[in-house]
Write an enzyme that holds these catalytic residues in place. Sequence first.
Site, short mmCIF file in Angstrom:
data_model
loop_
_atom_site.label_atom_id
_atom_site.label_comp_id
_atom_site.label_asym_id
_atom_site.label_seq_id
_atom_site.Cartn_x
_atom_site.Cartn_y
_atom_site.Cartn_z
N ASP A 168 -19.50 -2.59 4.83
CA ASP A 168 -18.92 -3.42 3.78
C ASP A 168 -20.06 -4.18 3.13
O ASP A 168 -20.72 -4.99 3.79
CB ASP A 168 -17.90 -4.41 4.37
CG ASP A 168 -17.14 -5.19 3.31
OD1 ASP A 168 -17.75 -5.50 2.26
OD2 ASP A 168 -15.95 -5.50 3.52
N CYS A 201 -4.88 4.01 5.58
CA CYS A 201 -3.67 3.26 5.24
C CYS A 201 -3.95 2.29 4.10
O CYS A 201 -3.23 1.30 3.93
CB CYS A 201 -3.16 2.50 6.46
SG CYS A 201 -2.61 3.55 7.82
N GLU A 258 1.21 9.91 -5.71
CA GLU A 258 2.44 9.52 -5.02
C GLU A 258 3.58 9.38 -6.01
O GLU A 258 3.34 9.00 -7.16
CB GLU A 258 2.21 8.18 -4.28
CG GLU A 258 1.20 8.29 -3.16
CD GLU A 258 1.05 6.98 -2.38
OE1 GLU A 258 1.74 5.99 -2.72
OE2 GLU A 258 0.25 6.94 -1.44
N HIS A 298 3.66 6.04 2.72
CA HIS A 298 3.19 4.71 2.28
C HIS A 298 4.02 3.61 2.95
O HIS A 298 4.62 2.76 2.29
CB HIS A 298 3.27 4.59 0.76
CG HIS A 298 2.25 3.64 0.20
ND1 HIS A 298 1.56 3.89 -0.96
CD2 HIS A 298 1.78 2.44 0.64
CE1 HIS A 298 0.73 2.90 -1.21
NE2 HIS A 298 0.86 2.00 -0.25
#
Length: 527
Positions: free
Chosen positions: A172, A231, A262, A280
Amino acid sequence: MTKPKVLISDKMDPNAARIFKESGCDVDVITGQSPDELKAIIGQYDGLAIRSSTIVTPEILDAATNLKVIGRAGIGVDNVDIPYASGKGVVVMNTPFGNSITTAEHAIAMIMALARQLPEANESTQAGKWEKSRFMGVEVTGKVLGLIGAGNIGSIVASRAQGLRMKVIAYDPFLTEERGIELGIEKVELDGLLERADFISLHTPLTDQTRNILSAENLAKTREGVRIVNCARGGLIDEAALKAGLESGHIAGAALDVFAREPAKENPLFGAPNFICTPHLGASTTEAQVNVALQVAEQMSDYLVNGGVSNALNMPSLSAEEAPKLRPYMALAENLGKLVGQLAHGNLANISIEREGAAAQLNGKPITGAVLAGLMGQYSQSVNMVNAPYLAKERGLDVREIRHDREGDYQTLIRVTVATSQGDRSVAGTLFGKAEPRLVEIFGIGIEADLEGHMLYIVNDDAPGFIGRIGSLLGEKGINIGTFHLGRRKTGGEAVLLLSVDQELTDDVMQAACSLEGVRVAKSLEF
């Protein structure tokens, strides 16, 4: 005094209406309306609380003549036309942290399901096969979990994984060594994570920098038998490359809750070996749905009754008196943040924002917020001057604000310096005519330029013929040059070229620019 009036147009926890009433708002709960029905009544409301069903279009906003704030109970605001709402003076809020625990727990569940092949074992057993020897799983204890993104959700996943005795490493750019130590996370570069991780879990938003961060090239760098969980957002993984890795056996398993497209009623990954997917469901728990409903009611009430602003996506924290003076400074500051965010490479440890001359006499918080919004916006979505400081703090980024009473070469100046693993990088800008933002220095080289639209940044050797070469290249590619700015450290040394063009610079143009004789660095910029 008339009470603010709020409409809840989507189904949410009944306690949201209670919070509105207790805060001093009148509230109506009318769900399941058609666009025409909503348009017919929206003009009487000051606030609109929604989830994902209500689509807030320009037509709705045109009819919302009294609307002051829209609150989305959840993180995604794709169903709100934010630019149009901004033009109408409507604040748009979301609740980005109400489902953090739920999403983190879903990622942990995916890790466990992959480790023990639970979906396949369940299907086989219910089919009466009893294939005990077929499902040889692995323990998670002692395994290395690599997090791509260690913000709010990523840090929760780290904590849960440590409870399972996993070793957690993270990539990160905004995670400092100090924050990593506090979280018990080892901070690494992306290549190091790919080489070491037994499990990889993604927890970063989808931006130009993170799109396909697990590309075919990066997936090939992972260790044999890696298991991958996403996720976060669809588009972070090259789905075709992931399928190839699963079929070859290089990737032992993958679990996805999100997809590039989606609803994912069809996808090349469906049917791939050792592949698990869910529709989802990251935020789909009773607790998360309650949390986001209560939070949006609290935020909207605070704004309508007290003027407080939380998690606004399109509004800086400014008083009416300060706004006219600060607006051009904030535009300059945001552009400087965008510039350094696009050019500074390596992990960011700290950022200093210096104001001198006239800028030093102003409220520095909005200027700092604007710099951080420009910088953090290169790595994260839905960032503005309200939530950017929080995101920076969450990642342990050390933000330093420095005010100088001195006046130098310019009557007013803002300087932004970031400390990276490759050294300090500094840019500076001023205002011309007290209103026009202008870059005046980049990485120690004096250069005057507007920062707008599509731009090309080049570091090159200061030598005869270079300007002709770059001009010829862009001409051959049919790209028109708008403005052309030059600067150099010394004759024959390092030079900087910054020019604006009339169209987006494609990959093939940038590859050609990088190949030109004398070019050290070439990068496309967007403002």
